[in-house]
Write a protein that holds these residues in place. Structure first.
Motif, PDB file in Angstrom:
ATOM      1  N   VAL A 320       0.843  -1.202   0.000  1.00 25.36           N
ATOM      2  CA  VAL A 320       0.000   0.000   0.000  1.00 25.36           C
ATOM      3  C   VAL A 320       0.882   1.258   0.000  1.00 25.36           C
ATOM      4  O   VAL A 320       1.697   1.454   0.909  1.00 25.36           O
ATOM      5  N   GLY A 321       0.711   2.081  -1.029  1.00 27.48           N
ATOM      6  CA  GLY A 321       1.417   3.369  -1.087  1.00 27.48           C
ATOM      7  C   GLY A 321       0.534   4.491  -0.557  1.00 27.48           C
ATOM      8  O   GLY A 321      -0.484   4.238   0.102  1.00 27.48           O
ATOM      9  N   GLU A 322       0.903   5.717  -0.878  1.00 24.86           N
ATOM     10  CA  GLU A 322       0.136   6.858  -0.353  1.00 24.86           C
ATOM     11  C   GLU A 322      -1.061   7.193  -1.244  1.00 24.86           C
ATOM     12  O   GLU A 322      -2.212   7.030  -0.879  1.00 24.86           O
ATOM     13  N   GLN A 323      -0.767   7.685  -2.430  1.00 24.90           N
ATOM     14  CA  GLN A 323      -1.794   8.091  -3.391  1.00 24.90           C
ATOM     15  C   GLN A 323      -1.130   8.140  -4.760  1.00 24.90           C
ATOM     16  O   GLN A 323       0.096   8.238  -4.846  1.00 24.90           O
ATOM     17  N   PRO A 324      -1.907   8.066  -5.841  1.00 20.73           N
ATOM     18  CA  PRO A 324      -1.279   8.151  -7.166  1.00 20.73           C
ATOM     19  C   PRO A 324      -0.582   9.490  -7.338  1.00 20.73           C
ATOM     20  O   PRO A 324      -0.992  10.492  -6.752  1.00 20.73           O
ATOM     21  N   ALA A 327       1.973  10.829 -12.892  1.00 20.95           N
ATOM     22  CA  ALA A 327       2.047   9.805 -13.947  1.00 20.95           C
ATOM     23  C   ALA A 327       0.970   8.742 -13.740  1.00 20.95           C
ATOM     24  O   ALA A 327       0.343   8.273 -14.701  1.00 20.95           O
ATOM     25  N   GLU A 328       0.741   8.361 -12.482  1.00 23.47           N
ATOM     26  CA  GLU A 328      -0.269   7.330 -12.187  1.00 23.47           C
ATOM     27  C   GLU A 328      -1.661   7.842 -12.517  1.00 23.47           C
ATOM     28  O   GLU A 328      -2.504   7.105 -13.034  1.00 23.47           O
ATOM     29  N   ASP A 329      -1.902   9.134 -12.223  1.00 19.84           N
ATOM     30  CA  ASP A 329      -3.211   9.746 -12.499  1.00 19.84           C
ATOM     31  C   ASP A 329      -3.513   9.705 -13.993  1.00 19.84           C
ATOM     32  O   ASP A 329      -4.650   9.496 -14.414  1.00 19.84           O
ATOM     33  N   ARG A 333      -2.495   3.543 -13.494  1.00 22.06           N
ATOM     34  CA  ARG A 333      -1.824   2.393 -12.864  1.00 22.06           C
ATOM     35  C   ARG A 333      -0.960   2.855 -11.683  1.00 22.06           C
ATOM     36  O   ARG A 333      -0.339   3.916 -11.747  1.00 22.06           O
ATOM     37  N   PRO A 334      -0.888   2.064 -10.586  1.00 27.37           N
ATOM     38  CA  PRO A 334      -0.116   2.500  -9.422  1.00 27.37           C
ATOM     39  C   PRO A 334       1.390   2.349  -9.627  1.00 27.37           C
ATOM     40  O   PRO A 334       1.833   1.460 -10.380  1.00 27.37           O
ATOM     41  N   PHE A 335       2.133   3.200  -8.972  1.00 29.43           N
ATOM     42  CA  PHE A 335       3.602   3.116  -8.916  1.00 29.43           C
ATOM     43  C   PHE A 335       4.264   2.909 -10.276  1.00 29.43           C
ATOM     44  O   PHE A 335       4.982   1.935 -10.493  1.00 29.43           O
ATOM     45  N   ILE A 336       4.024   3.828 -11.195  1.00 28.01           N
ATOM     46  CA  ILE A 336       4.740   3.746 -12.469  1.00 28.01           C
ATOM     47  C   ILE A 336       5.564   5.016 -12.748  1.00 28.01           C
ATOM     48  O   ILE A 336       6.323   5.068 -13.705  1.00 28.01           O
ATOM     49  N   THR A 360      -1.467  -1.291  -4.261  1.00 17.87           N
ATOM     50  CA  THR A 360      -2.541  -0.288  -4.249  1.00 17.87           C
ATOM     51  C   THR A 360      -2.106   0.939  -3.455  1.00 17.87           C
ATOM     52  O   THR A 360      -0.953   1.041  -3.030  1.00 17.87           O
ATOM     53  N   ASN A 361      -3.024   1.856  -3.242  1.00 16.60           N
ATOM     54  CA  ASN A 361      -2.727   3.077  -2.494  1.00 16.60           C
ATOM     55  C   ASN A 361      -3.768   3.322  -1.412  1.00 16.60           C
ATOM     56  O   ASN A 361      -4.924   2.889  -1.538  1.00 16.60           O
ATOM     57  N   ALA A 362      -3.355   4.075  -0.378  1.00 18.86           N
ATOM     58  CA  ALA A 362      -4.297   4.408   0.700  1.00 18.86           C
ATOM     59  C   ALA A 362      -5.382   5.352   0.196  1.00 18.86           C
ATOM     60  O   ALA A 362      -6.527   5.303   0.630  1.00 18.86           O
TER      61      ALA A 362
HETATM   62  N1  URA Z   1       3.314   7.245  -4.829  1.00 17.33           N
HETATM   63  C1  URA Z   1       2.426   6.441  -4.240  1.00 17.33           C
HETATM   64  O1  URA Z   1       2.309   6.404  -3.042  1.00 17.33           O
HETATM   65  N2  URA Z   1       1.680   5.682  -5.028  1.00 17.33           N
HETATM   66  C2  URA Z   1       1.752   5.682  -6.322  1.00 17.33           C
HETATM   67  O2  URA Z   1       1.004   4.962  -6.966  1.00 17.33           O
HETATM   68  C3  URA Z   1       2.706   6.513  -6.915  1.00 17.33           C
HETATM   69  C4  URA Z   1       3.477   7.306  -6.161  1.00 17.33           C
END
Ligand code: URA
Length: 476
Positions: A320-324, A327-329, A333-336, A360-362
């Protein structure tokens, strides 16, 4: 040759009277010497031999011309009276058009008018009163000292009479002193000793200035052009300016951090959509359209799309990350983006196959602040994290992972309910509310924010260790 001495008080009105009479008598501009005298000079008109009336004329000027002329007459230039008289004569006989800047005299007069207007504006803005009256006096009394560039006291004072009509006041300048007593405005030539004594009101002014100072709007160059240094010496609050400028960026950041997320006006229209969607039939694969429609908080209104989690629906590891980010927005897709590249590098070094985990993200939408063409990442607030936790909990129920890896403080807060310092907790495992263990780690973006290469290498090594630990605990 005529010598006309205009008084220091009532100068403009005296010039007007004299100019009218001189014009009626047909006295040409080059036959008059103008001087400013003391306060007893009002009757010193035309001391020399009268010039015979040759081509007398009545002066007729447009209102705008009169106003500009009279303003320019407050300039300190000693030639101003002669120039103005020459101009009115030529305007009257039609050889000059008002505003014709190709005429050097007109050009200069208009420049001087502008300088005087600016000086008056400065006086209105920078006069600072100190209370000087006795406490038992029927009207409160104030005094101020101001040093204008031009003799503008008479022109500037009516503004203060309108604004501070219910008190008595004195504004002393090196030239004239304006007095407002019992509603009547009068002027006198300044005597020494008119400078008001300093007293506690200066502290009040300082407090006032510090409280109206908005660090987020600070533009030092604009401020010094609006409030040139020469005025600072008579401004009690000026002593604060260097410190206010020095601390402004930090205070602006603090204001931004503390600012509530204000929903844009159209959020009200979207309110009905804020009801929790029906979870019946939702699967991890069908979450994306539901996230897209979510308006439980206003972030989603400005984002391009929601970014749903991705990975096998039976993954043992949930990351789990923070938020897109930006680039993700855009990609959905998450973390790209840049943080995703750090994540991929560390995952590879840790022997962790990203495609085996559910990532995924929080918070599901990108929160940002527009800055020109750029969209600057903004941390979600605790409220926004709480709204989106509804989706995260649903993902946890649907996935039932063996281990959850929380990347960064937002994920840690969303998953454990605690926002306590992550630096101390990183690398440790905490129990989640449903008993699923949560491994805490720093966010990959943290690596990108570090200033020097050695610190970045250490942070990457720590993240790699945490990813290896996650692989061990969840996938072995
Ligand atoms: N940082 C995050 O926490 N999540 C992402 O998807 C991209 C950057």
């Amino acid at each position: 040759m005529r010598t006309v001495v205009v008084p220091r008080i009532g100068t403009v009105a005296a010039w007007r009277d004299h100019a009218r009479k001189l014009a009626q008598q047909g006295v040409p501009a080059d036959r008059v010497l103008w001087r400013v005298g003391g306060d007893d000079a009002a009757d010193l008109f035309a001391r020399d031999a009268p010039v015979p009336d040759r081509s007398g004329r009545a002066l007729k000027l447009a209102r705008q011309a009169i106003e500009s002329l009279e303003t320019a007459l407050c300039h300190r230039d000693p030639e101003r009276f002669a120039r103005a008289y020459d101009i009115v004569l030529r305007l009257s006989d039609g050889t000059l058009r008002w505003g014709d800047r190709s005429d050097p005299s007109m050009h200069r007069l208009l420049l001087q008018e502008k300088a005087v207007r600016r000086d008056i504006h400065k006086m209105h803005a920078f006069v600072r009163f100190r209370e000087v009256g006795r406490p038992d006096a029927p009207r409160r009394a104030f005094a101020a000292w101001f040093e204008p560039e031009h003799p503008i006291t008479e022109a500037a004072a009516p503004f203060f009479a309108r604004r501070f009509g219910d008190m008595d006041w004195i504004i002393a300048t090196p030239d004239l002193t304006a007095r407002f007593e019992d509603g009547a405005l009068s002027f006198s030539v300044t005597e020494t000793g008119d400078r008001p004594p300093p007293d506690a009101t200066e502290d009040l002014w300082r407090t006032y200035f510090a409280s109206i100072f908005n660090p987020a709007r600070l533009m030092v160059s604009a401020m010094t052009s609006e409030m040139p240094h020469k005025y600072w010496k008579n401004l009690p609050e000026a002593a604060l300016i260097p410190e206010l400028i020095r601390t402004a960026p930090a205070r602006a950041r603090a204001m931004q951090d503390a600012a509530p997320t204000i929903p844009p006006p159209h959020v009200d229209r979207l309110r009905p959509q804020r009801q929790l969607p029906d979870t019946e039939g939702l699967t991890l694969a069908t979450l994306k359209p539901a996230h897209d429609a979510c308006r439980r908080c206003p972030i989603g209104v400005c984002a391009t799309q929601a970014v749903a989690g991705e990975g096998p629906p039976d993954a043992a590891l949930m990351i789990v990350g923070e938020q897109p980010g930006d680039a993700e927005d855009l990609s959905g897709r998450p973390f790209i983006g840049p943080a995703g590249q750090v994540f991929d590098r560390c995952a590879q070094a840790a022997g962790l196959d990203r495609s085996a985990a559910y990532v995924t993200n929080a918070v599901k939408h990108f929160k940002f602040q527009p800055r020109g063409k750029r969209r600057l990442h903004q941390r979600p607030t605790t409220d926004e994290i709480a709204h989106c936790r509804w989706w995260l909990d649903l993902e946890r129920q649907l996935l039932r992972p063996k281990l959850i890896l929380a990347l960064g403080a937002t994920a840690a807060e969303a998953l454990t309910g605690s926002g306590a310092g992550l630096l101390k907790r990183a690398g440790t495992v905490e129990a989640g509310p449903d008993g699923v263990p949560i491994l805490l780690s720093l966010h990959p973006a943290h690596v990108l924010r570090l200033p020097d290469a050695a610190a970045r290498a250490r942070a990457e090594a720590a993240l790699t260790r945490d990813l290896a630990q996650a692989r061990e605990l969840a996938l072995r």
